[in-house]
Design an enzyme around this catalytic site. Structure first.
Site, PDB file in Angstrom:
ATOM      1  N   ALA A 150       0.932  -1.147  -0.026  1.00 17.89           N
ATOM      2  CA  ALA A 150      -0.005  -0.010   0.064  1.00 17.89           C
ATOM      3  C   ALA A 150       0.882   1.432  -0.051  1.00 17.89           C
ATOM      4  O   ALA A 150       1.943   1.321   0.525  1.00 17.89           O
ATOM      5  CB  ALA A 150      -0.915  -0.059   1.313  1.00 17.89           C
ATOM      6  N   GLY A 206       0.233  -5.106   1.074  1.00 21.40           N
ATOM      7  CA  GLY A 206      -0.625  -5.264   0.300  1.00 21.40           C
ATOM      8  C   GLY A 206      -0.400  -6.106  -1.162  1.00 21.40           C
ATOM      9  O   GLY A 206      -1.660  -6.483  -1.547  1.00 21.40           O
ATOM     10  N   GLU A 253      -0.785  -9.479   0.117  1.00 26.62           N
ATOM     11  CA  GLU A 253      -2.254  -9.615   0.274  1.00 26.62           C
ATOM     12  C   GLU A 253      -3.181  -9.675  -0.890  1.00 26.62           C
ATOM     13  O   GLU A 253      -4.024 -10.659  -1.035  1.00 26.62           O
ATOM     14  CB  GLU A 253      -2.658  -8.525   1.417  1.00 26.62           C
ATOM     15  N   GLU A 293       4.945  -5.096   7.538  1.00 25.57           N
ATOM     16  CA  GLU A 293       4.251  -4.135   8.249  1.00 25.57           C
ATOM     17  C   GLU A 293       4.753  -3.798   9.610  1.00 25.57           C
ATOM     18  O   GLU A 293       4.495  -2.598   9.901  1.00 25.57           O
ATOM     19  CB  GLU A 293       2.495  -4.327   8.151  1.00 25.57           C
TER      20      GLU A 293
END
Length: 260
Positions: A66, A111, A114, A134
Site C-alpha cells: 500500500a 498489500g 495480500e 508491516e
C-alpha cells in the site's frame, strides 16, 4: 470507464489486469483500489471472460504494498476505513466467479502479498519477493494478510513471516506453498496465459462451481462442506455441459462446451 492506474486487455477468453504505477512500484493508493474494484466487478459480469490474470507493470514489482505516502497521516478512523475498503476490493477479487491467476513479476510486499493471496492461483517470476513487512512500520497487515496467509500456508509459517517482517524469494515461497510455480521472468505471462487457456477450454459452469465449492467449503466443517459439494455436483446435472462432457468422453472425442 477509463482507468488511470490500471490497464485492461483481453486475449481470447482471458482478461489481463495490469496495475500500472511503475514509478511507485505499483503501490496501492485509494484511486488504484477504486479502479481495481470497479474493473473486477465489471469482469465478473462479462460472460466472454473465462479467466483473469492480475499482474503489475514493469519488471521490478507486482505490487510493492500500500502507498505509505497516502497512509502516513491517516487518523484512526481514516485508517480503519482504508483497511475496510481494501478488504472489500480483495473480497471482490477472491469472490469473482472466474478463476484469477496472479502473475507475480517482482515485489509482492504488504498489500501486494495480500492481493496475490486473494487470487486463486499464484505463478511467480524468479525475481519475485514476498513478505508482510508491516511490523517494520509499526502496523499490522490491513488487507487480510493475518487471515488469508495462515489459511494458505499454515499458522506457524504465517506467524514467522508476520511477526518478523522477513522477505522471502520465489523459491522459498514455492516451497512453503505461497506460490504454485516459478518461471523465468520472460516466460511468466506466457505460462499464465497457457494455464488460462487450459482452464477456459474446460466446462465453464464446472470451473465456476469448483471455485465456489473450494472457497465456501473452506469456511465450513468437513461434513457440511462435503454435503455442499454434493449439492453443487448434483447441480451440474441440470446443465447441457454435463451431458456434452460425458458423451464426449464415451465417444472418445474432445468436448465442445458452449461458452455463454
Amino acid at each position: 470507464m477509463e482507468y488511470e492506474y490500471i490497464r485492461l486487455e483481453k486475449k481470447g477468453a482471458a482478461a489481463i489486469v495490469t496495475i500500472d504505477r511503475p514509478e511507485a512500484l505499483n503501490a496501492l493508493n485509494l484511486d488504484t483500489l477504486l479502479e481495481l474494484d470497479h474493473c473486477f466487478i465489471d469482469l465478473g459480469e462479462d460472460e466472454e471472460v473465462a479467466v483473469v490474470i492480475l499482474t503489475g507493470a514493469g519488471e521490478k514489482s507486482f505490487v510493492a504494498g500500500a502507498d505509505i505516502s497516502h497512509m502516513q497521516d491517516l487518523s484512526v478512523i481514516e485508517a480503519n476505513r482504508f483497511a475496510r475498503f481494501g478488504h472489500k476490493v480483495l473480497k471482490t477479487i477472491e469472490e469473482l466467479p472466474q478463476p484469477v491467476i496472479a502473475a507475480v513479476n517482482g515485489f509482492a510486499l504488504g498489500g501486494g502479498c495480500e492481493i496475490a493471496i486473494s487470487c486463486d492461483i499464484r505463478y511467480a517470476a524468479e525475481n519475485a519477493k514476498f513478505g508482510q513487512p508491516e511490523v517494520n512500520l509499526g502496523v499490522i497487515p490491513g488487507f487480510g494478510g493475518t487471515q488469508r496467509l495462515p489459511r494458505l500456508i499454515g499458522k506457524g509459517r504465517a506467524n514467522e513471516l508476520l511477526f518478523s517482517g522477513d522477505i522471502i524469494d520465489a523459491a522459498e515461497a514455492c516451497r512453503i506453498g505461497l506460490v504454485n510455480r516459478v518461471f523465468p521472468q520472460q516466460e511468466l505471462l506466457e505460462k499464465c496465459l497457457g494455464l488460462a487457456g487450459r482452464i477456459a477450454s474446460r466446462g465453464p459452469l464446472a470451473v465456476r462451481l469448483c471455485k465456489e465449492a473450494v472457497n465456501n467449503g473452506m469456511e465450513m466443517d468437513l461434513a457440511r462442506a462435503c454435503r455442499y459439494e454434493a449439492d453443487l455436483f448434483g447441480l451440474c446435472f441440470a446443465s447441457d455441459e454435463q451431458g456434452e462432457g460425458m458423451l464426449a468422453f464415451l465417444e472418445k472425442r474432445v468436448p465442445e462446451f458452449k461458452k455463454k
